[in-house]
Design a protein around this motif. Structure first.
Motif, PDB file in Angstrom:
ATOM      1  N   LEU A 170       0.820  -1.209   0.000  1.00 31.40           N
ATOM      2  CA  LEU A 170       0.000   0.000   0.000  1.00 31.40           C
ATOM      3  C   LEU A 170       0.856   1.262   0.000  1.00 31.40           C
ATOM      4  CD1 LEU A 170      -2.838  -1.067   2.452  1.00 31.40           C
ATOM      5  CD2 LEU A 170      -2.938  -0.891  -0.039  1.00 31.40           C
ATOM      6  N   HIS A 171       1.974   1.211   0.705  1.00 25.02           N
ATOM      7  CA  HIS A 171       2.888   2.358   0.713  1.00 25.02           C
ATOM      8  C   HIS A 171       3.394   2.635  -0.704  1.00 25.02           C
ATOM      9  CE1 HIS A 171       6.008   5.036   2.378  1.00 25.02           C
ATOM     10  NE2 HIS A 171       6.762   4.548   1.399  1.00 25.02           N
ATOM     11  N   PHE A 172       3.758   1.594  -1.426  1.00 22.27           N
ATOM     12  CA  PHE A 172       4.237   1.778  -2.794  1.00 22.27           C
ATOM     13  C   PHE A 172       3.132   2.333  -3.687  1.00 22.27           C
ATOM     14  CE2 PHE A 172       4.998   0.233  -7.118  1.00 22.27           C
ATOM     15  CZ  PHE A 172       6.228   0.821  -7.355  1.00 22.27           C
ATOM     16  N   ILE A 173       1.927   1.793  -3.557  1.00 25.47           N
ATOM     17  CA  ILE A 173       0.814   2.241  -4.395  1.00 25.47           C
ATOM     18  C   ILE A 173       0.474   3.704  -4.113  1.00 25.47           C
ATOM     19  CG2 ILE A 173      -1.663   1.943  -4.801  1.00 25.47           C
ATOM     20  CD1 ILE A 173      -1.171  -1.102  -4.377  1.00 25.47           C
ATOM     21  N   ILE A 174       0.446   4.083  -2.848  1.00 23.88           N
ATOM     22  CA  ILE A 174       0.022   5.432  -2.488  1.00 23.88           C
ATOM     23  C   ILE A 174       1.124   6.464  -2.699  1.00 23.88           C
ATOM     24  CG2 ILE A 174      -0.670   6.886  -0.537  1.00 23.88           C
ATOM     25  CD1 ILE A 174      -2.151   4.345   0.521  1.00 23.88           C
ATOM     26  N   TYR A 185      12.986  10.928  -4.044  1.00 22.24           N
ATOM     27  CA  TYR A 185      11.760  10.624  -3.308  1.00 22.24           C
ATOM     28  C   TYR A 185      11.192   9.278  -3.756  1.00 22.24           C
ATOM     29  CZ  TYR A 185       6.926  10.885  -1.756  1.00 22.24           C
ATOM     30  OH  TYR A 185       5.712  10.599  -1.189  1.00 22.24           O
ATOM     31  N   TYR A 186      11.051   9.108  -5.069  1.00 23.31           N
ATOM     32  CA  TYR A 186      10.515   7.836  -5.580  1.00 23.31           C
ATOM     33  C   TYR A 186      11.450   6.677  -5.261  1.00 23.31           C
ATOM     34  CZ  TYR A 186       6.919  10.353  -8.228  1.00 23.31           C
ATOM     35  OH  TYR A 186       5.848  11.126  -8.597  1.00 23.31           O
ATOM     36  N   GLY A 187      12.757   6.910  -5.344  1.00 28.39           N
ATOM     37  CA  GLY A 187      13.719   5.854  -5.039  1.00 28.39           C
ATOM     38  C   GLY A 187      13.668   5.432  -3.586  1.00 28.39           C
ATOM     39  N   PHE A 219      12.144   1.397   0.196  1.00 28.17           N
ATOM     40  CA  PHE A 219      11.562   1.162   1.512  1.00 28.17           C
ATOM     41  C   PHE A 219      10.419   0.156   1.420  1.00 28.17           C
ATOM     42  CE2 PHE A 219       8.506   2.351   4.852  1.00 28.17           C
ATOM     43  CZ  PHE A 219       9.307   2.325   5.973  1.00 28.17           C
ATOM     44  N   SER A 220       9.499   0.383   0.500  1.00 29.57           N
ATOM     45  CA  SER A 220       8.345  -0.504   0.390  1.00 29.57           C
ATOM     46  C   SER A 220       8.728  -1.867  -0.172  1.00 29.57           C
ATOM     47  CB  SER A 220       7.239   0.144  -0.444  1.00 29.57           C
ATOM     48  OG  SER A 220       7.699   0.417  -1.742  1.00 29.57           O
ATOM     49  N   LEU A 221       9.670  -1.924  -1.112  1.00 26.70           N
ATOM     50  CA  LEU A 221      10.107  -3.218  -1.645  1.00 26.70           C
ATOM     51  C   LEU A 221      10.752  -4.063  -0.555  1.00 26.70           C
ATOM     52  CD1 LEU A 221      10.589  -5.155  -4.016  1.00 26.70           C
ATOM     53  CD2 LEU A 221      12.754  -3.984  -4.402  1.00 26.70           C
ATOM     54  N   PHE A 275      10.502  -8.758   2.763  1.00 28.02           N
ATOM     55  CA  PHE A 275      10.675  -9.330   4.100  1.00 28.02           C
ATOM     56  C   PHE A 275       9.357  -9.927   4.599  1.00 28.02           C
ATOM     57  CE2 PHE A 275      11.677  -9.297   8.650  1.00 28.02           C
ATOM     58  CZ  PHE A 275      12.992  -9.756   8.632  1.00 28.02           C
ATOM     59  N   GLY A 276       8.250  -9.231   4.337  1.00 30.18           N
ATOM     60  CA  GLY A 276       6.945  -9.735   4.753  1.00 30.18           C
ATOM     61  C   GLY A 276       6.557 -11.020   4.041  1.00 30.18           C
TER      62      GLY A 276
END
Length: 119
Positions: free
Chosen positions: A19-23, A43-45, A50-52, A57-58
């Motif tokens: 969701l972090h990546f999508i938003i 910013y995008y990087g 971070f989200s990847l 890990f999840g």
């Protein structure tokens, strides 16, 4: 109970990372909210990496929970998860201005500590 908390922790991490990546990346890119430039690329990087990391890990945690729950109940793996959570929390406080990533990683921290206590 431990099993459900482990699934919830790693599932939450994969979901909140997605969701972090999508938003914060896809949505802002599609809306053209940020002007092209070096700051936008950084910013995008940052948000993509971070989200990847959270998603990878999840998903790895979910896979291990499904295949080898006893491995995730071991102290070294739980300590590694706590260290990863603290690392993500440090990144959010140092480099991200939004409060939502801080909350999402905070929830993961609480769930991992709960998994550590209930094993």
């Amino acid at each position: 109970m431990h099993k459900y908390i482990v699934y919830a922790a790693y599932g939450w991490l994969a979901l909140s990372g997605s969701l972090h990546f999508i938003i914060d990346v896809v949505s802002q890119y599609l809306r053209g909210k940020r002007e092209p430039g070096l700051e936008t690329t950084l910013y995008y990087g940052l948000n993509s990496a971070f989200s990847l990391g959270q998603v990878a890990f999840g998903l790895l945690g979910l896979f291990l929970a499904w295949r080898a729950m006893d491995l995730l109940s071991a102290t070294p793996v739980l300590i590694l998860s706590v260290l990863a959570a603290f690392g993500w929390l440090a990144i959010t406080f140092l480099f991200m201005e939004y409060w939502e990533p801080k909350l999402n990683v905070g929830i993961f921290c609480v769930l991992i500590v709960a998994a550590f206590v209930t094993r």
